[in-house]
Write a protein that holds these residues in place. Structure first.
Motif, PDB file in Angstrom:
ATOM      1  N   VAL A   1      -8.585   4.741   2.300  1.00  0.00           N
ATOM      2  CA  VAL A   1      -7.584   5.585   2.943  1.00  0.00           C
ATOM      3  C   VAL A   1      -8.305   6.841   3.411  1.00  0.00           C
ATOM      4  CG1 VAL A   1      -5.454   6.850   2.589  1.00  0.00           C
ATOM      5  CG2 VAL A   1      -5.759   4.653   1.500  1.00  0.00           C
TER       6      VAL A   1
ATOM      7  N   PHE B   1       0.971   6.803   0.801  1.00  0.00           N
ATOM      8  CA  PHE B   1       0.120   5.749   0.272  1.00  0.00           C
ATOM      9  C   PHE B   1       0.028   5.865  -1.247  1.00  0.00           C
ATOM     10  CE2 PHE B   1      -1.638   3.727   3.909  1.00  0.00           C
ATOM     11  CZ  PHE B   1      -1.719   4.663   4.914  1.00  0.00           C
TER      12      PHE B   1
ATOM     13  N   SER C   1       0.802  -1.219   0.000  1.00  0.00           N
ATOM     14  CA  SER C   1       0.000   0.000   0.000  1.00  0.00           C
ATOM     15  C   SER C   1       0.834   1.268   0.000  1.00  0.00           C
ATOM     16  CB  SER C   1      -0.911   0.016   1.228  1.00  0.00           C
ATOM     17  OG  SER C   1      -0.126  -0.072   2.399  1.00  0.00           O
ATOM     18  N   GLN C   2       2.129   1.166   0.324  1.00  0.00           N
ATOM     19  CA  GLN C   2       2.922   2.391   0.413  1.00  0.00           C
ATOM     20  C   GLN C   2       4.208   2.237  -0.379  1.00  0.00           C
ATOM     21  OE1 GLN C   2       3.632   3.446   4.463  1.00  0.00           O
ATOM     22  NE2 GLN C   2       1.480   3.722   4.915  1.00  0.00           N
TER      23      GLN C   2
END
Lengths: 984, 513
Positions: free
Chosen positions: A906, A799, A787-788
């Motif tokens: 997010v 992100f 995710s990052q």
């Protein structure tokens, strides 16, 4: 009539009138010789002041007020002038005027410039320091009950982020980060020094024993600590031995926890409705019961109590303070407990006619706990609410209901069928001997030796019915370990003042060595669960060769030479310079030693004539500092090439072990270095009613350590731990404190902190090492993506993902750059958020009125995003059936697609929390034995205002994947505490 | 002693003590307790063998859930992983990519298969370098070096088969990133490497060299190479393939076992048919061979007394299952129909309404259930005998040695090579070839029955799940055909090079040199 303004005379009049008002006319006539005066001294709110110094101005008579503030003094005549003085209060002189009874009121003299500030290896005053150092005294600590002392300063120090992401776990650890993330792989916590012992564990002191906390924030202040100074230094001073009459203090606290914050999943009826309406093919998953899984695994109102007894007393030659602390804490999770016993004593002794001062500390602490298994909360969240807890017909599972699924276990079975015990004993002592060198005034030689040893044992037993271990017939494991820490320091300190110049010089040597070893064993296949771990040889796996045992040992050393010079001219122009040469056994052969310089300047502008005319400014200092520090908190032995066991190989009819390199050698391995510039202003205005500091800093950490993928060949092993990267953090910190109201018996203090930090990963690769894992934040299971990403030129904690555009008419997610298969290729992913907040605010207020006091503290984090794992994995219908899902999906059932990671999950993590709210009542002179008593009630973690839809937006911000709320969590609860402090 | 000497003595003592203290004061050498620093290694035969053995251990991950075996097997027609109706095993479509021949460069199983192959090659390169550099000599040093070279050739064979053009390096000290070489180049390398080193290998299979490279493996590998030469090199080499098979057969050490399943039973180390196996031990080599978890449904744990809850994923396709006739003993490689517990009682489950649901594996089910099969759909593999002493992943794994190459394959390869040279009528007379059929209860082939299609089908039944199917389908031109839950495709005769490999080595993004 002309209106005369008396305002400028008001202070004088109030004092005068107070004195006159309180005079009690005497009816007795005393003889002239001696003239006896008696009375009592009070502060502005009417409390008696013990220990006030009363001296005859032109004579020798002198007394001190007793614990009731009363005094009797004999004078020659009734025309003498008495001088009343007391630290922190304005000294006043009064002519006795033949009064035999004289009561006096002293008013506080708040001069923060005289505040004592602990700097590295010594003390200074706020007036003289030139680095960025924050001091927190006990009146500003957070109120309530905390798992360790870090809770006292949460939200109180600008630039220091103190996050508790373990919820209400009695063994919660606080994650402390100063001025942003400055490293990739090394530890991020600051160096903690408790009463001179460096690298201490906060668990070895009781938070109620902390007297003051000083935080060395910038490079110029922390450079004196060399390779451990990069993350800041927190210096904790506990209550020391006090001379005077023996006092006994008792503090008692009782806390209950209410209102646990948990995830909203479906109730049994909602579950039935959801399946029947949206997933009718899963109708086999509906059972008969209505189970509240969360309630089945938690206590209704966990109760904790803590008791602290402190005895202190002594005289000039010998004084001591001894405390005993006992605690019993219940956690929210059933069976989760923590009990502590701590005994500490501090003895101060003077010898050689006061030339030698000895300070001894020794302590013993024991902690026994049944640690929590966080996974139980996750299993309770995903568990089908229509399943009953028990299933008496299922003998194999021990009577618990069991539905087969990968990583799907009955949480009540997990709770009841596992026993976890952990015990830690710590024992330590230290001695500090300070010798005033004869014949040279101002020269002191200080020696400090400290030794601490810690032993722990952790046992775990899973019975034959523990869900993931069914068939093993019980698994037992025992782990023992011990570590010890030896520290020796020798410093020479010189202080001299002449002609307006003041010089303080320090030179020293420090040696620290740590050893650690642990070993363990595990076995299974027991005939009965009654043994637990206590007959571990009886398991059948031992004979079959499937039991296991292991041991490990390591050692490291740190040696340094350091010096510092502090000089000021007329307390107007200030200069401080320090240098440390330090070596650590962790560094590679070519780089064992390093230099860490620092220099800082200060200018007290209020002493300049052009400022002195501005009456509203009491104190104004500008400071500028630069310092270099290091970070050596990575694992031992990383620079060596080591061979370790690989698999087994069948050779010539038998199995032999094989070996392989488990690391590449790196003789150039060195510490991560940080250079920092700090510009600050300290001010105090409006008659010291308002003050604060403003700091701007710019810090650059280079030679960051990280694991890089390298080709094998030419390297021996696929990874290389090398110094490559660079990170920059810059920001502003503002601290304001003020007393907006102070009159009659009412006072209002307010305290505000503001911090804003910008983080940029400047460099991550170089010519030699180009391949570090730059994707972080792995989302496991069905999502299976990172995710990052770490990118040069961007902040850490960024992100990356598909941009979500909504849900289409078929119930599937719509994304920007979506391919026909519904997904977005990783090359088209964009920045969809960042974990770090834009700024953090702390605001606390305390009020006092007569005997009452009240305080509350708020903390806000604005900006920053959090990835909501609950919604990502469970806000959909595809997992419904075997598992429970989020309630929010039922409220908005339009989405029927698969779980795919995107910006949808997010969320903005801004929040406002009320950390504590306390009310107390003080009683003085309650009885013959009890001199002071305070009763109070406090509530902690009262509320959290946030738009974030998960459980707790206060997630971990350290490390390389900040800002993700994971699903194994320990809920936050609101704690309600009542406490009493009694001084005998 | 007079006072000056005393003074000097005192001074000297102080000096000595101070120096001692001072050097201790600044001494930062590390003491390592729990690993071995490299300079203390490589000084004995045992150390060199322990080091060399490491290369062999790189074979052990072969049959894992997400490695080379599963990549080539799931993409073939003999194995499928449908998604269960509760969603398990869909895994975001990564198995479906293999099923539909649409594997992406970021597919995790593809990447891990690559790491398996190239990890093996690196370990061989490194071990060869260390063994050659060590001045320590012992009898058997040449043999072990030859074994490691041919082991490396085996890894390159797998690499070439799976990905076509791959990076190539044999020099451990070369610091440059390896260049990409064509399949033909790799073919020639493997061929020459085997031919140059075969002389040093053992000829007779004994317990001493069990699990290690022998002459029979070398010939079998050459046979595989030549048999596939038309695809890999563009040049048919059937005669050479046949010759290599003859070399193995003429040794006389191998024979077709009377019982097909003796090659796969728990203690299959006595098999005279297995040529090269990966040796496993139940407790010493755990975490690698755990098919019981991959293929069985959780209820089967009662059949075999398994401690785990098996993961219920891998099964054979209905079409493949139906290619067995009922009298074929090899059909017992699959679990289908009613299942029994370890005491022979029928297994069942009670439904929510109290009905008895008998636990039966349903081997033939419609394609429409590919995304939502019932938990008991699909015939499961039990070809490798399951031990009943409490199998548990990473604790007690399968003891059976995994068969990579066996004599039956040599016989079949000879048959195929001869058939492709037009000598089918001679093939049906080969005694071993006939025995392959008779030992499993089938009648031997007649020349009329034995077509290439039939040979392919027979190879399927004989070598099910042994890791050869994909290679066979490609060779027989059937890779693109449609089968259960797979449409006709025209892609991926080789799998794509994993993205991580391209990122680390940009040479892989361009054409081979």
């Amino acid at each position: 009539m002309k209106h005369i303004s008396w305002s400028f005379l008001r202070p004088f009049f109030i004092n005068l009138i107070s004195i006159v008002f309180l005079l009690i006319p005497s009816e007795t006539i005393y003889a002239d010789n001696p003239f006896v005066v008696k009375g009592a001294v009070y502060d502005v709110s009417g409390q008696p002041l013990p220990g006030v110094n009363i001296k005859q101005k032109n004579g020798s008579a002198g007394v001190i007020t007793n614990f009731n503030g009363e005094y009797i003094i004999e004078l020659q005549t009734g025309e003498e002038v008495l001088v009343f003085s007391y630290i922190g209060y304005k000294t006043i002189e009064i002519n006795v005027n033949k009064q035999h009874n004289l009561n006096v009121i002293l008013s506080e003299d708040i001069k923060t410039i005289d505040e004592v500030v602990v700097i590295g290896y010594g003390k200074s005053s706020r007036k003289e320091i030139t680095g960025s150092i924050a001091t927190l005294k006990s009146e500003n600590f957070n109120q309530g009950s905390f798992p360790n002392a870090a809770g006292l300063l949460q939200g109180k120090i600008a630039g220091l982020s103190v996050v508790n992401s373990n919820g209400s776990d009695p063994q919660a650890n606080y994650e402390i980060i100063l001025r942003g993330t400055n490293t990739l792989t090394s530890r991020q916590g600051p160096l903690i020094i408790i009463d001179g012992v460096a690298g201490e564990d906060l668990k070895n002191i009781n938070f109620q024993e902390v007297e003051s906390i000083d935080v060395l924030k910038d490079g110029s202040a922390a450079a004196i600590y060399g390779t451990r100074g990069t993350n800041g230094v927190i210096i904790i001073t506990t209550k020391q031995a006090r001379k005077g009459k023996a006092t006994v203090e008792y503090n008692g606290i009782a806390t209950i926890q209410v209102a646990p914050r948990m995830v909203k999943n479906l109730t049994a009826d909602e579950f039935r409705y959801a399946i029947n309406t949206f997933a009718p093919n899963k109708v086999n998953s509906i059972y008969d019961a209505n189970t509240d899984w969360f309630g089945a695994i938690t206590r209704d109102m966990p109760f904790s109590h803590k008791h602290n007894l402190a005895i202190s007393g002594g005289n000039e030659e010998l004084s001591h303070r001894t405390i005993i602390n006992l605690e019993q804490n219940q956690g929210l999770l059933k069976n989760n407990n923590l009990n502590k016993l701590l005994a500490r004593t501090n003895i101060q002794q003077k010898a050689l006619k006061g030339k030698l001062t000895l300070n001894y500390n020794s302590f013993y602490s024991m902690r026994k706990s049944n640690p929590a298994n966080y996974d139980i909360f996750y299993q309770a969240f995903i568990h089908n609410p229509t399943e009953p807890v028990y299933d008496p017909d299922n003998r194999l599972s021990g009577g618990y209901k069991r539905v087969d699924g990968i990583n799907y276990y009955n949480p009540v079975a997990m709770l009841n069928e596992e026993k976890r015990d952990s015990e830690t004993d710590d024992l330590g002592g230290n001695v500090r001997a300070t010798l005033n060198i004869p014949f040279v005034t101002g020269l002191k030689w200080d020696n400090f030796v400290s030794y601490e040893k810690s032993r722990w044992e952790t046992n775990r037993y899973r019975t034959r019915y523990y869900p993931s271990a069914i068939g093993s017939n019980g698994i037992a494991s025992i782990e023992n370990g011990s570590s010890n820490n030896l520290q020796y320091e020798s410093t020479v300190n010189y202080l001299n003042t002449w002609d307006g110049h003041t010089l303080q010089a320090l030179a020293g040597y420090s040696y620290q060595e740590e050893n650690m070893h642990y070993s363990g064993m595990s076995n299974k296949g027991f005939d009965t669960d009654l043994y637990g771990v206590n007959n571990i040889g009886a398991g059948s796996a031992l004979a079959l060769g499937t039991a296991s045992m292991y041991s490990y040992r390591e050692n490291n050393k740190l040696i340094s030479f350091f010096g510092r010079v502090m000089y000021n001219l007329s307390e107007k122009y200030l200069l401080s310079a320090s240098l440390r040469r330090e070596g650590s056994s962790r560094f590679g052969e070519n780089n064992k030693w390093g230099w860490f310089p620092a220099v800082s300047l200060g200018w007290r502008m209020n002493e300049e004539s052009f400022i002195q005319n501005l009456n509203w400014i009491n104190d104004l200092k500008v400071r500028l500092g630069y310092g270099a520090t290091g970070n050596q908190e990575f694992a031992n032995y990383k620079s060596l090439i080591m061979m370790g066991r690989a698999g087994r190989f069948y050779y010539n009819g038998e199995w032999i072990n094989t070996y392989q390199p488990v690391s590449n050698p790196n003789p150039n391995l060195r510490w991560e270095k940080k250079h920092e510039i700090n510009v600050g202003v300290d001010f105090s205005v409006l008659d010291n009613r308002m003050g604060g500091t403003i700091d701007y800093y710019l810090r650059r950490s280079t030679d960051l350590l990280y694991n890089y993928q390298v080709s094998v060949p030419p390297y021996l092993y696929t990874e290389m731990f090398a110094n490559v990267g660079a990170i920059r953090n810059s920001g502003i910190e503002i601290t304001l404190n003020a007393i907006p109201v102070r009159q009659n018996n009412f006072q209002w203090n307010t305290y505000l902190t503001f911090s804003s930090n910008k983080n940029i990963l400047e460099k991550f690769t170089n010519e030699e090492f180009t391949n570090g894992t730059y994707k972080t934040g792995w989302l496991s299971g069905d999502i299976a993506v990172y995710s990052q990403r770490m990118e040069e030129g961007k902040s850490l904690g960024t992100f990356y993902g598909p941009v979500w555009l909504g849900v289409d008419e078929f119930g599937n997610d719509k994304f920007k750059n979506q391919m026909p298969d519904g997904k977005v290729p990783e090359s088209k992913w964009e920045v969809i958020g960042n974990a770090y907040p834009d700024f953090i605010l702390g605001w606390s207020n305390s009020f006092s009125w007569k005997n009452w006091d009240c305080s509350f503290a708020l903390r806000a984090s604005i900006g920053g995003e959090v990835l909501n794992s609950y919604r990502l994995y469970y806000e959909n219908f595809s997992t419904l059936g075997l598992k429970n899902i989020l309630r929010s999906q039922l409220d908005n059932p339009k989405f029927t697609g698969n779980q795919l990671y995107s910006s949808k999950y997010v969320e903005d993590g801004s929040y406002l929390k009320m950390d504590n709210f306390a009310v107390g009542y003080n009683l003085k002179n309650v009885s013959a034995y009890i001199s002071n008593m305070r009763i109070y009630a406090a509530a902690q973690d009262l509320f959290c205002i946030t738009g974030y839809k998960g459980v707790n937006p206060e997630v971990s911000l350290g490390g390389l994947q900040p800002g993700i709320e994971y699903m194994s969590y320990y809920p936050v609860t609101t704690g309600i505490t009542v406490g009493v402090n009694i001084t005998f | 002693m007079n006072t000056t000497m005393l003074k000097k003595f005192k001074l000297l003592t102080i000096l000595v003590i101070s120096t001692a203290i001072l050097s201790a004061c600044t001494d930062l050498t590390e003491t390592v307790y729990s690993d071995i620093p490299m300079d203390m290694f490589f000084t004995s035969e045992q150390a060199l063998l322990m080091n060399a053995g490491r290369a062999y251990t790189k074979l052990q991950p072969y049959p894992e859930e997400q490695r080379l075996w599963s990549l080539v097997t799931v993409s073939s027609d003999e194995c499928v992983i449908p998604a269960r109706e509760d969603g398990e095993w869909w895994d975001n479509g990564r198995w479906d990519e293999m099923q539909k021949h649409n594997v992406s460069p970021t597919n995790k199983i593809n990447r891990q298969a690559w790491e398996f192959v190239f990890g093996g090659i690196s370990a061989c390169n490194e071990v060869l370098y260390e063994t050659e550099s060590s001045s320590f000599n012992f009898a058997g040093k040449d043999k072990i070096m030859a074994e490691i070279k041919i082991l490396r050739a085996l890894f390159y064979y797998w690499g070439m088969d799976t990905w076509g053009d791959i990076p190539f390096t044999t020099d451990f000290t070369d610091k440059n990133l390896p260049p990409k070489k064509s399949r033909t180049f790799i073919f020639d390398f493997v061929e020459n490497e085997i031919k140059n080193n075969i002389a040093y290998l053992d000829e007779e299979p004994t317990t001493q060299n069990y699990g290690r490279v022998t002459k029979a493996l070398a010939y079998t590998l050459l046979a595989k190479l030549y048999l596939n030469a038309e695809i890999w090199k563009g040049e048919a080499m059937w005669k050479d393939a046949e010759n290599m098979c003859d070399s193995v057969m003429n040794m006389g050490y191998y024979q077709i076992e009377n019982n097909y399943f003796d090659n796969f039973k728990i203690h299959n180390e006595d098999s005279k048919e297995n040529i090269f196996v990966i040796v496993y031990n139940s407790t010493l080599t755990t975490e690698y061979f755990y098919w019981y978890d991959l293929t069985l449904n959780s209820m089967s744990r009662y059949t075999f007394n398994i401690n785990d809850t098996p993961w219920d994923g891998f099964m054979t396709t209905p079409d493949f299952f139906n290619s067995y006739t009922d009298n074929d003993i090899r059909k017992k490689s699959w679990l289908y129909g009613q299942q029994y517990d370890i005491n022979g009682k029928k297994l069942y489950e009670l439904s929510g309404t109290g009905d008895t649901l008998w636990f039966k594996y349903n081997p033939v089910f419609p394609e429409s259930k590919y995304r939502s099969r019932h938990k008991w759909d699909g015939a499961r593999c039990c070809k490798y005998e399951y031990q009943t002493n409490g199998l548990q992943y990473d604790v007690v794994d399968m003891e059976n040695d995994f068969v990579l190459f066996r004599y039956a394959d040599v016989v079949m390869m000879k048959a195929e090579a001869m058939m492709r040279q037009g000598k089918t009528s001679q093939v049906v007379d080969i005694p071993e070839f006939k025995m392959l059929r008779t030992r499993v209860g089938m009648t031997p082939y007649t020349a009329g029955e034995l077509t290439l299609d039939e040979l392919l089908a027979e190879r399927g039944r004989e070598f099910a799940w042994e890791g050869h199917r994909r290679q066979d389908l490609i060779r027989f031109g059937k890779w693109h055909s449609a089968w259960w839950a797979k449409p006709v495709t025209n892609t991926q005769l080789v799998f794509p090079i994993p993205q991580t490999a391209i990122d680390t080595n940009p040479n892989l993004a361009v054409e081979p040199q």
